[in-house]
Write an enzyme that holds these catalytic residues in place. Structure first.
Site, PDB file in Angstrom:
ATOM      1  N   ARG A 100       0.927  -0.880   0.045  1.00 50.42           N
ATOM      2  CA  ARG A 100       0.106   0.068   0.326  1.00 50.42           C
ATOM      3  C   ARG A 100       0.922   1.200  -0.216  1.00 50.42           C
ATOM      4  O   ARG A 100       0.474   2.469   0.053  1.00 50.42           O
ATOM      5  CB  ARG A 100      -0.717   0.349   1.119  1.00 50.42           C
ATOM      6  CG  ARG A 100      -0.188  -0.033   2.287  1.00 50.42           C
ATOM      7  CD  ARG A 100      -1.669  -0.196   3.421  1.00 50.42           C
ATOM      8  NE  ARG A 100      -0.552  -0.818   5.129  1.00 50.42           N
ATOM      9  CZ  ARG A 100       0.087  -2.341   5.207  1.00 50.42           C
ATOM     10  NH1 ARG A 100      -0.410  -3.337   3.807  1.00 50.42           N
ATOM     11  NH2 ARG A 100       0.013  -2.565   6.865  1.00 50.42           N
ATOM     12  N   GLU A 111      -5.481  -1.230   6.597  1.00 48.16           N
ATOM     13  CA  GLU A 111      -4.548  -2.402   6.281  1.00 48.16           C
ATOM     14  C   GLU A 111      -3.462  -1.879   7.281  1.00 48.16           C
ATOM     15  O   GLU A 111      -3.420  -2.753   7.888  1.00 48.16           O
ATOM     16  CB  GLU A 111      -4.485  -2.810   4.753  1.00 48.16           C
ATOM     17  CG  GLU A 111      -4.182  -3.538   4.560  1.00 48.16           C
ATOM     18  CD  GLU A 111      -3.764  -4.025   3.189  1.00 48.16           C
ATOM     19  OE1 GLU A 111      -2.367  -3.944   2.761  1.00 48.16           O
ATOM     20  OE2 GLU A 111      -4.252  -5.325   2.699  1.00 48.16           O
ATOM     21  N   HIS A 113     -26.207  14.339  -1.975  1.00 52.21           N
ATOM     22  CA  HIS A 113     -28.171  13.450  -2.029  1.00 52.21           C
ATOM     23  C   HIS A 113     -28.524  12.189  -1.946  1.00 52.21           C
ATOM     24  O   HIS A 113     -28.997  11.399  -2.639  1.00 52.21           O
ATOM     25  CB  HIS A 113     -28.697  13.913  -3.755  1.00 52.21           C
ATOM     26  CG  HIS A 113     -27.797  15.807  -3.723  1.00 52.21           C
ATOM     27  ND1 HIS A 113     -29.166  16.665  -4.205  1.00 52.21           N
ATOM     28  CD2 HIS A 113     -26.750  16.128  -4.477  1.00 52.21           C
ATOM     29  CE1 HIS A 113     -28.793  17.561  -4.264  1.00 52.21           C
ATOM     30  NE2 HIS A 113     -27.246  17.910  -4.356  1.00 52.21           N
TER      31      HIS A 113
HETATM   32  O1  F6P Z   1      -4.127  -9.352   0.779  1.00 54.66           O
HETATM   33  C1  F6P Z   1      -3.362  -8.030   0.627  1.00 54.66           C
HETATM   34  C2  F6P Z   1      -2.401  -7.502   0.155  1.00 54.66           C
HETATM   35  O2  F6P Z   1      -0.956  -8.638   0.477  1.00 54.66           O
HETATM   36  C3  F6P Z   1      -2.173  -6.481   0.325  1.00 54.66           C
HETATM   37  O3  F6P Z   1      -0.714  -5.899   0.669  1.00 54.66           O
HETATM   38  C4  F6P Z   1      -1.484  -6.665  -1.589  1.00 54.66           C
HETATM   39  O4  F6P Z   1      -1.124  -4.974  -2.215  1.00 54.66           O
HETATM   40  C5  F6P Z   1      -2.237  -6.843  -1.869  1.00 54.66           C
HETATM   41  O5  F6P Z   1      -2.849  -7.740  -1.505  1.00 54.66           O
HETATM   42  C6  F6P Z   1      -1.431  -7.374  -3.562  1.00 54.66           C
HETATM   43  O6  F6P Z   1       0.047  -8.424  -3.180  1.00 54.66           O
HETATM   44  P1  F6P Z   1       1.096  -8.470  -4.499  1.00 54.66           P
HETATM   45  O7  F6P Z   1       1.230  -7.798  -5.262  1.00 54.66           O
HETATM   46  O8  F6P Z   1       1.246  -9.260  -3.886  1.00 54.66           O
HETATM   47  O9  F6P Z   1      -0.221  -9.772  -5.724  1.00 54.66           O
END
Ligand code: F6P
Length: 524
Positions: free
Chosen positions: A269, A354, A385
């Site tokens: 993230r 997260e 709205h």
């Molecule tokens: O399900 C959560 C997660 O692990 C996130 O933190 C991450 O951004 C996403 O899945 C995708 O993971 P990856 O880039 O390893 O496919």
């Protein structure tokens, strides 16, 4: 080790929350004509008015004391220096290094990682220039027109949100698609629009093992190979990957030269600044991508150096703590009055929820105070709205972040005026409320509801980078105060494991509800 709820500042804040219970935000303005000037701040093109919160000087000063007592400074220094902040996974947390435009050394396990970051940026630059200038050609000699990012979570939301926000900067002859959902209708609809000979797939996955992404990637590969004139060797011209897992990428069939690097010290993230930003760089160009990094870097420097009283992410974080822990807000609404920022609430949901949706502290002890709020939202003005009714007159106490850009389309001043005045009117209405009298209680709005107003000069790459970094650091500060690890996400593992168990072992044992539902699916 200290206990948060026993810190002096926490105890004072609890007392102040009781003492100030009947206070009206508007009375703070009546008592101090300078309040707006004192409680607004502009950094790196991001102006924030936080004066419409239920905080007076005493509350603010105890909140900053709380940040000090939580040893925030030490944690900030540790993050920038590459110490292991993500303790449950034994990893440093270095999204700040990805946008370290000063290029000062960042040393991890004895190695300055800046040369690696710069090399990954060079790769991004060289590749994006070649695709955008039509030097990179597909297997039949056609230039790339369609770019499909296949990824989910952090490997989708950041680039997706930024590309939408910066659509005005997008190269005209390129079209971007983001394929994230494993639902077949998402891939079918996406592929239906594409000419395979003009399409580039970016498989974005830090782990290269996320079920949804790998399924979508394999289906895209199958679709591509099913076309006339295509040989397996052509995958090299139409599929690239962004991943830390080089072995799995090569096994998938992607040319090793077309793997864009990033590292396990970048959380999903927090990764749009890394090679995960490839769709952004393809869309707006490498130079503009660098401007996005520069905006974030400006905030990084501000966050590192500014006193808490002047520090925008710290100010926003501690006001959030006040709302959540002392005024008992359970949710945080994000309402951009800018259609280009329509994906921002969803992006911030992952960033915040997260990161701070945790119930145990770093040492694994249960915490006895609230942590991350439920973040949700939708663009204005149409949310007025839909759900604003509940925010004005319902029982929930919901702090709101209003976000807008000042410079909007010059050809439509009446639309801009309507958009921005609606936002300001709402922020005012939430604070003032209305009191129609005892005879008409259904018309009364209690008011006294807090909000921040963000005004961005314009949604440029630099300002957007700064805005995102403000939120990242806000979330970090809150995690530090709550004593939790904001950089792991163990909560998402269980569901993933159970889903693979169901697929891999059809006879797996489940509770009777799940077994009954599975039977309906399998008998259909
Ligand atoms: O399900 C959560 C997660 O692990 C996130 O933190 C991450 O951004 C996403 O899945 C995708 O993971 P990856 O880039 O390893 O496919």
């Amino acid at each position: 080790m200290y206990k948060l709820t026993e810190l002096d500042a926490w105890i004072s804040l609890r007392a102040l929350a009781l003492e100030n219970k009947q206070d009206k935000i508007i009375d703070y303005f009546n008592a101090d004509s300078q309040r707006f000037h004192k409680m607004t701040k502009k950094v790196a093109g991001v102006f924030v008015d936080y004066s419409k919160n239920k905080v007076d000087d005493r509350v603010l000063s105890e909140l900053f004391k709380l940040a000090r007592e939580s040893k925030l400074n030490e944690k900030i220094a540790k993050m920038y220096a590459g110490d292991i902040l993500n303790t449950s996974e034994g990893r440093p947390v270095l999204h700040t290094a990805l946008r370290n435009r000063s290029n000062t050394p960042v040393v991890v396990k004895g190695e300055n990682i800046m040369p690696r970051i710069n090399a990954a940026l060079d790769h991004l630059q060289q590749f994006t220039q070649s695709v955008r200038s039509a030097k990179w050609l597909g297997c039949t000699g056609k230039p790339i027109r369609n770019i499909v990012n296949i990824g989910i979570g952090g490997s989708d939301l950041g680039p997706n949100m930024v590309c939408a926000a910066l659509a005005d900067y997008q190269q005209a002859n390129l079209e971007l698609f983001f394929l994230s959902n494993v639902d077949s209708s998402h891939i079918q609809q996406t592929l239906a629009e594409l000419n395979p000979y003009e399409t580039l797939f970016i498989i974005s996955s830090k782990t290269f093992s996320t079920q949804e992404t790998i399924l979508n990637a394999n289906s895209a590969k199958k679709w591509f190979l099913a076309n006339a004139n295509v040989e397996p060797v052509d995958i090299a011209k139409h599929f690239v990957a962004v991943s830390t897992n080089r072995t799995a990428v090569v096994e998938f069939g992607i040319n090793e030269a077309n793997i864009f690097d990033f590292w396990d010290w970048v959380g999903g993230r927090y990764s749009l600044w890394s090679s995960i930003g490839l769709p952004i760089a393809l869309s707006i160009g490498f130079d503009k991508f660098v401007e996005l990094l520069e905006g974030a870097h400006e905030i990084d420097r501000h966050f590192y150096a500014a006193d808490y009283e002047d520090n925008l992410p710290v100010i926003l974080a501690v006001i959030g703590i006040w709302n959540i822990n002392f005024l008992k807000a359970k949710t945080q609404a994000v309402i951009p009055y800018d259609q280009g920022l329509q994906k921002l609430p969803t992006y911030l949901q992952q960033l915040d929820m997260e990161s701070n949706g945790k119930s145990v502290d770093e040492q694994g002890n249960p915490v006895d105070y609230d942590t991350g709020p439920i973040v949700w939202g939708q663009t204005g003005s149409h949310s007025q709205h839909a759900f604003f009714q509940l925010l004005h007159q319902g029982k929930s106490y919901v702090p709101i972040d209003f976000i807008a850009s000042i410079s909007q389309d010059k050809a439509t001043p009446e639309h801009n005026e309507a958009m921005l005045t609606n936002m300001l009117a709402q922020a005012e209405a939430f604070m003032l409320g209305s009191h129609a009298g005892a005879q008409r209680p259904h018309e009364c709005c209690p008011g006294n509801k807090p909000s921040n107003v963000f005004l961005i000069d314009e949604i440029s790459p630099k300002n957007l980078g700064a805005l995102i970094a403000v939120f990242e650091h806000k979330v970090f500060v809150q995690g530090v105060i709550w004593g939790i690890n904001s950089f792991d996400q163990w909560g998402v593992q269980l569901g993933k494991e159970l889903a693979s168990k169901m697929i891999e072992n059809p006879k797996s044992i489940h509770d009777s509800s799940t077994t009954g539902l599975l039977k309906i699916l399998r008998d259909k």
